[in-house]
Write an enzyme that holds these catalytic residues in place. Structure first.
Site, mmCIF file in Angstrom:
data_model
loop_
_atom_site.group_PDB
_atom_site.id
_atom_site.type_symbol
_atom_site.label_atom_id
_atom_site.label_comp_id
_atom_site.label_asym_id
_atom_site.label_seq_id
_atom_site.Cartn_x
_atom_site.Cartn_y
_atom_site.Cartn_z
ATOM 1 N N HIS A 50 0.842 -1.208 0.000
ATOM 2 C CA HIS A 50 0.000 0.000 0.000
ATOM 3 C C HIS A 50 0.877 1.259 0.000
ATOM 4 O O HIS A 50 0.585 2.230 -0.703
ATOM 5 C CB HIS A 50 -0.901 0.028 1.244
ATOM 6 C CG HIS A 50 -1.898 -1.098 1.319
ATOM 7 N ND1 HIS A 50 -1.968 -1.961 2.387
ATOM 8 C CD2 HIS A 50 -2.862 -1.491 0.463
ATOM 9 C CE1 HIS A 50 -2.952 -2.830 2.185
ATOM 10 N NE2 HIS A 50 -3.496 -2.577 1.024
ATOM 11 N N ARG A 101 -1.992 -6.290 -8.675
ATOM 12 C CA ARG A 101 -0.802 -7.136 -8.463
ATOM 13 C C ARG A 101 -0.677 -8.233 -9.501
ATOM 14 O O ARG A 101 0.380 -8.546 -9.989
ATOM 15 C CB ARG A 101 -0.836 -7.775 -7.062
ATOM 16 C CG ARG A 101 -0.674 -6.775 -5.941
ATOM 17 C CD ARG A 101 -1.112 -7.359 -4.650
ATOM 18 N NE ARG A 101 -2.511 -7.786 -4.736
ATOM 19 C CZ ARG A 101 -3.234 -8.198 -3.719
ATOM 20 N NH1 ARG A 101 -2.702 -8.263 -2.526
ATOM 21 N NH2 ARG A 101 -4.492 -8.557 -3.881
ATOM 22 N N LYS A 153 -16.282 -8.858 5.412
ATOM 23 C CA LYS A 153 -15.750 -9.780 6.417
ATOM 24 C C LYS A 153 -15.332 -8.998 7.665
ATOM 25 O O LYS A 153 -15.026 -7.811 7.571
ATOM 26 C CB LYS A 153 -14.556 -10.537 5.839
ATOM 27 C CG LYS A 153 -13.526 -9.582 5.263
ATOM 28 C CD LYS A 153 -12.652 -10.208 4.212
ATOM 29 C CE LYS A 153 -11.611 -9.254 3.697
ATOM 30 N NZ LYS A 153 -12.001 -8.177 2.855
ATOM 31 N N SER A 169 -2.663 -8.047 2.504
ATOM 32 C CA SER A 169 -2.947 -7.930 3.942
ATOM 33 C C SER A 169 -3.322 -9.294 4.512
ATOM 34 O O SER A 169 -2.943 -9.627 5.644
ATOM 35 C CB SER A 169 -4.088 -6.943 4.172
ATOM 36 O OG SER A 169 -3.708 -5.659 3.794
HETATM 37 O O1 PNS Z 1 -9.010 -3.480 0.101
HETATM 38 P P1 PNS Z 1 -10.274 -3.964 -0.521
HETATM 39 O O2 PNS Z 1 -11.033 -4.834 0.464
HETATM 40 O O3 PNS Z 1 -10.052 -4.644 -1.834
HETATM 41 O O4 PNS Z 1 -11.202 -2.667 -0.799
HETATM 42 C C1 PNS Z 1 -12.464 -2.777 -1.397
HETATM 43 C C2 PNS Z 1 -13.200 -1.419 -1.313
HETATM 44 C C3 PNS Z 1 -13.332 -0.979 0.123
HETATM 45 C C4 PNS Z 1 -12.407 -0.376 -2.085
HETATM 46 C C5 PNS Z 1 -14.599 -1.604 -1.969
HETATM 47 O O5 PNS Z 1 -15.253 -2.665 -1.388
HETATM 48 C C6 PNS Z 1 -15.448 -0.337 -1.866
HETATM 49 O O6 PNS Z 1 -15.246 0.606 -2.586
HETATM 50 N N1 PNS Z 1 -16.407 -0.341 -0.916
HETATM 51 C C7 PNS Z 1 -17.289 0.778 -0.685
HETATM 52 C C8 PNS Z 1 -18.736 0.456 -1.075
HETATM 53 C C9 PNS Z 1 -18.940 0.657 -2.557
HETATM 54 O O7 PNS Z 1 -18.797 1.728 -3.091
HETATM 55 N N2 PNS Z 1 -19.260 -0.449 -3.235
HETATM 56 C C10 PNS Z 1 -19.454 -0.470 -4.664
HETATM 57 C C11 PNS Z 1 -18.110 -0.615 -5.348
HETATM 58 S S1 PNS Z 1 -18.301 -0.713 -7.074
#
Ligand code: PNS
Length: 163
Positions: free
Chosen positions: A18, A91, A42, A129
């Site tokens: 990150h 990645r 989760k 992570s």
């Molecule tokens: O680190 P991650 O878990 O891959 O992050 C995912 C995240 C938090 C970026 C994604 O789940 C998100 O944007 N959540 C917010 C809710 C939202 O906008 N959902 C629709 C996404 S298209």
């Protein structure tokens, strides 16, 4: 021009991967908002407060990085922040399908929001992570993969005396 980019994620916990993506983003964005999602599918290892604290510690030396949390849609948070760029790290090919779906959905929800994908340094491409959590939970040394503050937090969480 004040180019604001949002770097959203779970950051459970923040890793060197990150950090690498933030450093790369600072080359083309004036300000990065590291945005920690409140609602996760989760249960996280670290609470929202702990994840924010660790991120603030990791980026304490970088005045152009701001750490915030957001609830609800990322597209709405981007509007609130007047940000038109979303940064995501890519990645491996396995990341691509999910990332493509999210990027296109976010564009439907906010037509002026562009997602920019960045590749981390090649020696960090295997890092996630979840792997860091697993290795730390089993007593492995994660010192090369996370900031010392994160390593301490993992050690405290798992009560490990990592050598
Ligand atoms: O680190 P991650 O878990 O891959 O992050 C995912 C995240 C938090 C970026 C994604 O789940 C998100 O944007 N959540 C917010 C809710 C939202 O906008 N959902 C629709 C996404 S298209």
């Amino acid at each position: 021009m004040n180019r604001i980019a949002i770097y959203p994620g779970s950051f459970d916990p923040v890793t060197r991967g990150h950090e690498d993506i933030v450093e790369r983003s600072l080359q083309f964005a004036d300000r990065i908002i590291v945005a920690v999602a409140v609602s996760l599918s989760k249960a996280p290892l670290f609470s929202l407060e702990e994840r924010l604290r660790l991120l603030n510690e990791v980026f304490s030396g970088e005045s152009r990085v701001e750490v915030r949390s957001f609830d609800g849609l990322l597209a709405n948070f981007a509007r609130q922040c007047d940000a038109h760029l979303v940064i995501r790290g890519l990645r491996a090919v396995s990341d691509f399908e999910y990332e493509l779906q999210m990027a296109l959905m976010n564009r439907r929800l906010h037509s002026e929001l562009e997602t920019v994908f960045l590749m981390p340094a090649v020696d960090l491409t295997f890092l996630s992570s979840s792997l860091v959590r697993e290795v730390a939970s089993l007593g492995g040394d994660v010192g090369a993969f996370v900031h010392p503050a994160v390593e301490r937090a993992l050690r405290a969480r798992f009560n490990n005396d990592i050598q």
